[in-house]
Design a protein around this motif. Structure first.
Motif, short mmCIF file in Angstrom:
data_model
loop_
_atom_site.label_atom_id
_atom_site.label_comp_id
_atom_site.label_asym_id
_atom_site.label_seq_id
_atom_site.Cartn_x
_atom_site.Cartn_y
_atom_site.Cartn_z
N THR A 457 0.67 -1.31 0.07
CA THR A 457 0.03 0.07 0.00
C THR A 457 0.85 1.31 -0.16
N SER A 458 0.71 2.21 -1.09
CA SER A 458 1.60 3.23 -1.17
C SER A 458 1.59 4.26 0.19
N ILE A 459 3.02 4.53 0.36
CA ILE A 459 3.02 5.67 1.53
C ILE A 459 3.40 6.98 0.88
N PHE A 460 3.61 6.86 -0.53
CA PHE A 460 3.85 8.04 -1.41
C PHE A 460 2.93 8.68 -2.11
N ASP A 461 1.81 8.18 -2.33
CA ASP A 461 0.62 8.74 -3.23
C ASP A 461 -0.63 8.82 -2.14
N TYR A 462 -1.49 9.92 -2.89
CA TYR A 462 -2.84 9.82 -2.38
C TYR A 462 -3.52 8.88 -2.78
N TRP A 463 -4.15 8.09 -2.26
CA TRP A 463 -4.95 6.69 -2.37
C TRP A 463 -5.92 6.22 -1.51
N GLY A 464 -6.84 5.67 -1.87
CA GLY A 464 -7.94 4.87 -0.86
C GLY A 464 -7.49 3.37 -0.87
N VAL A 465 -7.87 2.90 0.34
CA VAL A 465 -7.31 1.59 0.46
C VAL A 465 -8.58 0.39 0.35
N PRO A 466 -8.83 0.03 -0.67
CA PRO A 466 -10.25 -0.52 -0.98
C PRO A 466 -10.94 -1.47 0.21
N GLU A 467 -10.11 -2.57 0.67
CA GLU A 467 -10.72 -3.40 1.37
C GLU A 467 -10.86 -2.72 2.85
N HIS A 468 -9.80 -1.98 3.17
CA HIS A 468 -9.93 -1.27 4.45
C HIS A 468 -11.15 -0.37 4.48
N GLN A 469 -11.34 0.13 3.27
CA GLN A 469 -12.67 1.10 3.12
C GLN A 469 -13.86 0.46 3.37
N LYS A 470 -13.86 -0.99 2.93
CA LYS A 470 -14.96 -1.45 3.18
C LYS A 470 -15.64 -1.57 4.85
N TRP A 471 -14.27 -1.94 5.67
CA TRP A 471 -14.79 -1.83 6.87
C TRP A 471 -14.86 -0.22 7.47
N LEU A 472 -14.25 0.73 6.92
CA LEU A 472 -14.29 2.11 7.08
C LEU A 472 -15.72 2.30 7.01
N ASN A 473 -16.35 2.28 5.69
CA ASN A 473 -17.67 2.21 5.61
C ASN A 473 -18.19 3.78 5.67
N GLN A 474 -17.58 4.61 5.13
CA GLN A 474 -17.86 6.05 4.98
C GLN A 474 -17.73 6.73 6.42
N GLY A 475 -16.90 6.09 7.14
CA GLY A 475 -16.61 6.78 8.53
C GLY A 475 -17.40 5.97 9.47
N LYS A 476 -18.20 5.26 9.23
CA LYS A 476 -19.29 4.30 10.32
C LYS A 476 -18.20 3.36 11.10
N PHE A 477 -17.05 2.80 10.49
CA PHE A 477 -16.11 2.00 11.16
C PHE A 477 -17.11 0.72 11.67
N ASP A 478 -17.94 0.17 10.90
CA ASP A 478 -18.53 -0.94 11.38
C ASP A 478 -18.61 -1.83 10.55
N GLY A 479 -17.70 -1.96 9.42
CA GLY A 479 -17.34 -3.35 8.71
C GLY A 479 -18.68 -3.47 7.96
N GLY A 480 -19.50 -2.47 7.56
CA GLY A 480 -20.74 -2.87 6.94
C GLY A 480 -20.64 -3.36 5.44
N LYS A 481 -19.45 -2.94 4.85
CA LYS A 481 -19.32 -3.47 3.40
C LYS A 481 -18.40 -4.74 3.31
N LEU A 482 -17.99 -5.27 4.28
CA LEU A 482 -17.17 -6.43 4.41
C LEU A 482 -17.77 -7.80 3.80
N SER A 483 -17.24 -8.78 3.30
CA SER A 483 -17.93 -9.86 3.08
C SER A 483 -17.81 -10.72 4.30
N PRO A 484 -18.47 -11.65 4.31
CA PRO A 484 -18.53 -12.86 5.10
C PRO A 484 -17.10 -13.34 5.80
N GLU A 485 -16.26 -13.40 4.59
CA GLU A 485 -14.92 -13.86 4.91
C GLU A 485 -14.16 -13.06 5.40
#
Length: 607
Positions: A457-485
């Motif tokens: 995961t880049s430390i040099f570029d502006y970037w979103g971290v896609p699988e982490h963002q599923k847990w982030l869930n637009q700032g809810k931090f509830d894992g709402g978009k994570l898969s069961p796995e």
């Protein structure tokens, strides 16, 4: 800061209030070859490393070489009460906020009184967080309101403490950005290099090394933003005389594969003349770096992860760490180190609390996760490499320098971390670290721009971290978009780290390996299976893992009489075995089914 990524290639760049316990002077020898005489210390910090720029970023565009406006950027304020609650629920004790100090960047903050940087000496649109531009300031990228950036960081420190968590931050002692100039320093501080004699290559009290009469030359083949044009990019950067480059390169024309965007700090070592040392009087750089550490300690941080500590003389650490612990006795110092032959020196003489165990357990577990190694490599770690000071080794499977476990360059399947993380967390009583996104199987896909498709995961570029963002869930931090796995994987990390942080036997128990006791068993394949005990007088744990990605084993595990005696248990009594990582009733025997990529922590109790 081990890795630097360059366009077209890979390159290396980059509290727990405890007193510093003494390290055993020699390898402690035990009469039983399955253990050591080392007395474990309760140093079980559980550290959650998060790249502050990336952690709270909700933008999912991920345009290569994208600007901060296009790809977004996480802020201090994005690390909310809810986020900290969820981090704490993983069993975490410390949060390492990575990339906080102001560093060189291609983003223009001149309107906020911050001088713009030249793209010819910046790596990545966002810039490396290890090319420090002002040691007394924080990155404006991380603030909702740039003029309030320091108060926003101070609020994050307080918010973290309010959640019962301690704060670690970076200290980068070896090098700074070529554009270094502190605008935020206290009035009493003399800036780095301000009084240097630039007519000489080396003066003990200079802060930098110089190449008199020679101007700095930007590497001819450096292309800062690929197909795009960077700010002020013209292949030139005025620096006269040129300073030595951060990775000990003493030429005015470093290569594109050097840390050419940084300059090395002078700690009183004359590299050009046989590395002669000039420590009789405390060098000026030592004092300035001490004052920087005191400044951040005054912000109520609890410790520092110190970058590339072996590139700075150990004598500096031997002086500065005790100085800082006079200011705040509970401060934690973690050293990024890669030379096992020097570990003992940096712990004993340098006074570090902890060192990276990258060249050792990490490298060996990486091979096992890739189905390339054997568990004999783990035996070598405890028996030889860290024997006598295992409680002082920080263990991890991911950090900002290393490839993501789920990447195609590493192990592909994030479940391969299940047995390896159990060993990482429980083999000894030293600290363990988790990198944000690891717990949901973030694979580090994408060529972010400066950072190529390399599994990181880049430390040099502006970037979103896609699988982490599923847990982030637009700032809810509830894992709402994570898969069961993904939810299952994250729950495993939660259960493992909670057991790690709360079990007396793991926090301070002795160690006993059971490979010899089981390797003749019909169903025990010691290349794939690894079994050991951690125990105190009050708790006994049996840990067994299966590194095989496709084979199930059903051994009847054996605990030999010597091990039973060591644990204070009778071979004539009967015991139950309860798996602390799984729900279920206690079992009365150790005939176990070890599924592929599995881990078990059995608590042993009398019936």
């Amino acid at each position: 800061m081990k890795k630097l990524l360059l366009a077209g290639g890979l390159l290396s760049l980059a509290a727990f209030s405890l007193p510093h316990p003494p390290v055993n002077k020699k390898h402690p020898q035990a009469t039983d070859p399955n253990t050591t005489a080392e007395v474990p210390k309760d140093n079980k910090l559980v550290i959650y490393q998060l790249m502050t720029r990336l952690f709270g970023n909700k933008v999912a565009l991920n345009k290569p070489y994208g600007t901060i406006g296009e790809n977004g950027c996480g802020k201090f304020n994005d690390i909310t009460d809810k986020a900290l609650d969820e981090i704490k629920a993983l069993g975490v004790s410390h949060v390492w906020y990575t990339g906080v100090i102001e560093h060189a960047t291609m983003t223009d903050y001149t309107s906020a009184g911050i001088p713009a940087d030249d793209a010819d000496v910046v790596k990545g649109r966002a810039g490396s967080p290890y090319a420090i531009k002002d040691y007394y300031d924080v990155a404006p990228d991380l603030a909702m309101t740039v003029k309030n950036r320091m108060s926003e960081y101070e609020a994050l420190i307080k918010r973290t403490h309010d959640h019962g968590l301690k704060v670690l931050m970076d200290f980068i002692p070896n090098h700074v950005a070529r554009s270094y100039k502190s605008d935020a320093k206290p009035l009493s501080v003399v800036d780095l290099g301000a009084t240097d004699d630039k007519t000489k290559a080396f003066v003990p009290n200079n802060n930098f090394y110089y190449l008199p009469g020679k101007a700095f030359v930007v590497p001819a083949n450096y292309n800062p933003l690929g197909p795009l044009k960077g700010p002020r990019e013209d292949g030139k950067y005025f620096e006269m005389p040129a300073k030595a480059t951060g990775n000990d390169v003493f030429t005015n024309a470093p290569s594109v594969n050097d840390w050419f965007e940084t300059v090395k700090l002078n700690y009183g070592v004359d590299y050009v003349n046989g590395r002669q040392t000039h420590f009789e009087a405390v060098p000026d750089t030592w004092k300035k770096m001490r004052d920087i550490l005191v400044f951040w300690t005054g912000k109520n941080v609890d410790g520092f992860r110190c970058d590339m500590v072996e590139m700075v003389p150990v004598e500096f650490w031997a002086w500065v760490i005790p100085e800082l612990k006079k200011v705040k006795p509970g401060l934690v110092f973690i050293g990024e180190a890669y030379n096992p032959k020097e570990y003992r020196t940096y712990l004993e003489k340098g006074h570090f609390d902890f060192l990276y165990d990258k060249v050792g357990l990490y490298d060996d577990l990486r091979k096992l996760m890739r189905q390339e190694g054997t568990t004999e490599d783990i035996t070598k770690v405890w028996k030889e490499e860290s024997n006598g000071f295992s409680s002082h080794m920080l263990r991890f499977l991911e950090n900002h320098d290393e490839q993501r476990i789920a990447s195609k360059d590493f192990a592909t399947d994030p479940r391969r971390a299940i047995p390896a993380m159990a060993v990482t967390a429980t083999l000894a009583s030293g600290p363990v670290m988790l990198y944000f996104g690891q717990e949901v199987g973030e694979p580090g896909h994408g060529a972010e721009g400066f950072s190529s498709e390399d599994g990181r995961t880049s430390i040099f570029d502006y970037w979103g971290v896609p699988e982490h963002q599923k847990w982030l869930n637009q700032g809810k931090f509830d894992g709402g978009k994570l898969s069961p796995e993904q939810k299952s994987l994250r729950d495993y990390y939660r259960r493992l780290l909670t057991v790690t942080s709360t079990s007396e036997a793991i926090r301070k128990g002795r160690f006993y390996e059971l490979q010899d006791a089981n390797n003749l068993g019909k169903e025990y394949n010691q290349r794939h299976l690894y079994t050991y005990l951690r125990y105190t007088d009050k708790q006994r744990l049996l840990i067994v893992v299966n590194f095989s990605a496709d084979k199930t084993y059903k051994p009847v595990l054996t605990i030999p009489a010597d091990a039973m005696t060591a644990m204070g248990l009778s071979t004539k009594k009967f015991y139950t075995y309860t798996d602390l990582l799984a729900e279920g009733e206690p079992r009365n025997a150790l005939n176990v089914t070890l599924a592929p990529l599995s881990a078990h922590i059995f608590e042993i109790k009398s019936r």
